[in-house]
Design a protein around this motif. Structure first.
Motif, PDB file in Angstrom:
ATOM      1  N   LEU A  15       0.845  -1.184   0.000  1.00  0.00           N
ATOM      2  CA  LEU A  15       0.000   0.000   0.000  1.00  0.00           C
ATOM      3  C   LEU A  15       0.883   1.236   0.000  1.00  0.00           C
ATOM      4  O   LEU A  15       1.931   1.254   0.645  1.00  0.00           O
ATOM      5  CB  LEU A  15      -0.901   0.012   1.234  1.00  0.00           C
ATOM      6  N   PRO A  16       0.452   2.304  -0.668  1.00  0.00           N
ATOM      7  CA  PRO A  16       1.248   3.536  -0.671  1.00  0.00           C
ATOM      8  C   PRO A  16       1.146   4.302   0.643  1.00  0.00           C
ATOM      9  O   PRO A  16       1.798   5.316   0.812  1.00  0.00           O
ATOM     10  CB  PRO A  16       0.639   4.328  -1.833  1.00  0.00           C
ATOM     11  N   ALA A  88      -5.043   0.080  -1.916  1.00  0.00           N
ATOM     12  CA  ALA A  88      -4.797   1.512  -2.035  1.00  0.00           C
ATOM     13  C   ALA A  88      -6.103   2.261  -2.278  1.00  0.00           C
ATOM     14  O   ALA A  88      -6.247   3.416  -1.884  1.00  0.00           O
ATOM     15  CB  ALA A  88      -3.809   1.787  -3.167  1.00  0.00           C
ATOM     16  N   HIS A 122      -8.602   5.838  -1.364  1.00  0.00           N
ATOM     17  CA  HIS A 122      -7.472   6.554  -1.980  1.00  0.00           C
ATOM     18  C   HIS A 122      -6.721   7.410  -0.955  1.00  0.00           C
ATOM     19  O   HIS A 122      -6.340   8.541  -1.247  1.00  0.00           O
ATOM     20  CB  HIS A 122      -7.942   7.397  -3.163  1.00  0.00           C
TER      21      HIS A 122
END
Length: 147
Positions: A15-16, A88, A122
């Motif tokens: 995941l970012p 994400a 997001h």
């Protein structure tokens, strides 16, 4: 404590951002209270539901509600868990623990259980649901219920 999604490891689904850390930081800032700074963690489409079905759309409304119910209040985190399958694009996070603080009359309290549920899309919080024992405790203080 942060629990990673049980069906995915970071190598399988990187995941970012860390959804649990995002929620913890949002709550830390909100409980200062600094609702203006808390806005950086939320979507413009934010929907908040507090205990009793109170609907809000901005962190400032949470701070105002808390200012009316408590002299001051803070959260002691006991766990922040990310539901399995987080991506994400979408994550569900639970933060649970206890509230401590002072009622408006100056009496201190602690050990007031809470659980919050967050939906993140997001990297921004789009939904926050809040449950706690404050109403039960207030009823007990008024002699209308037993704890």
């Amino acid at each position: 404590m942060h629990a990673a999604p049980s069906s995915n490891t970071p190598q399988d689904n990187p995941l970012p951002y860390d959804p649990a850390a995002l929620v913890d930081e949002y709550l830390r800032v909100l409980m200062i209270p600094d609702p203006a700074a808390a806005r950086r963690f939320v979507s413009p489409e934010l929907k908040i539901r507090f205990t009793g079905g109170r609907e809000m759309i901005d962190p400032a409304q949470c701070a105002a509600f808390n200012a009316g119910r408590y002299g001051w209040v803070k959260k002691k985190f006991e766990g922040t868990e990310v539901v399995a399958g987080a991506s994400a694009e979408h994550a569900v996070v639970y933060n649970r623990g206890t509230l401590y603080g002072v009622w408006p009359d100056g009496e201190a309290f602690e050990g007031n259980r809470y659980v919050d549920r967050y939906v993140i899309r997001h990297g921004l919080i789009v939904q926050m649901d809040v449950w706690n024992d404050s109403a039960e405790r207030l009823l007990a203080r008024a002699g209308l219920a037993e704890l």
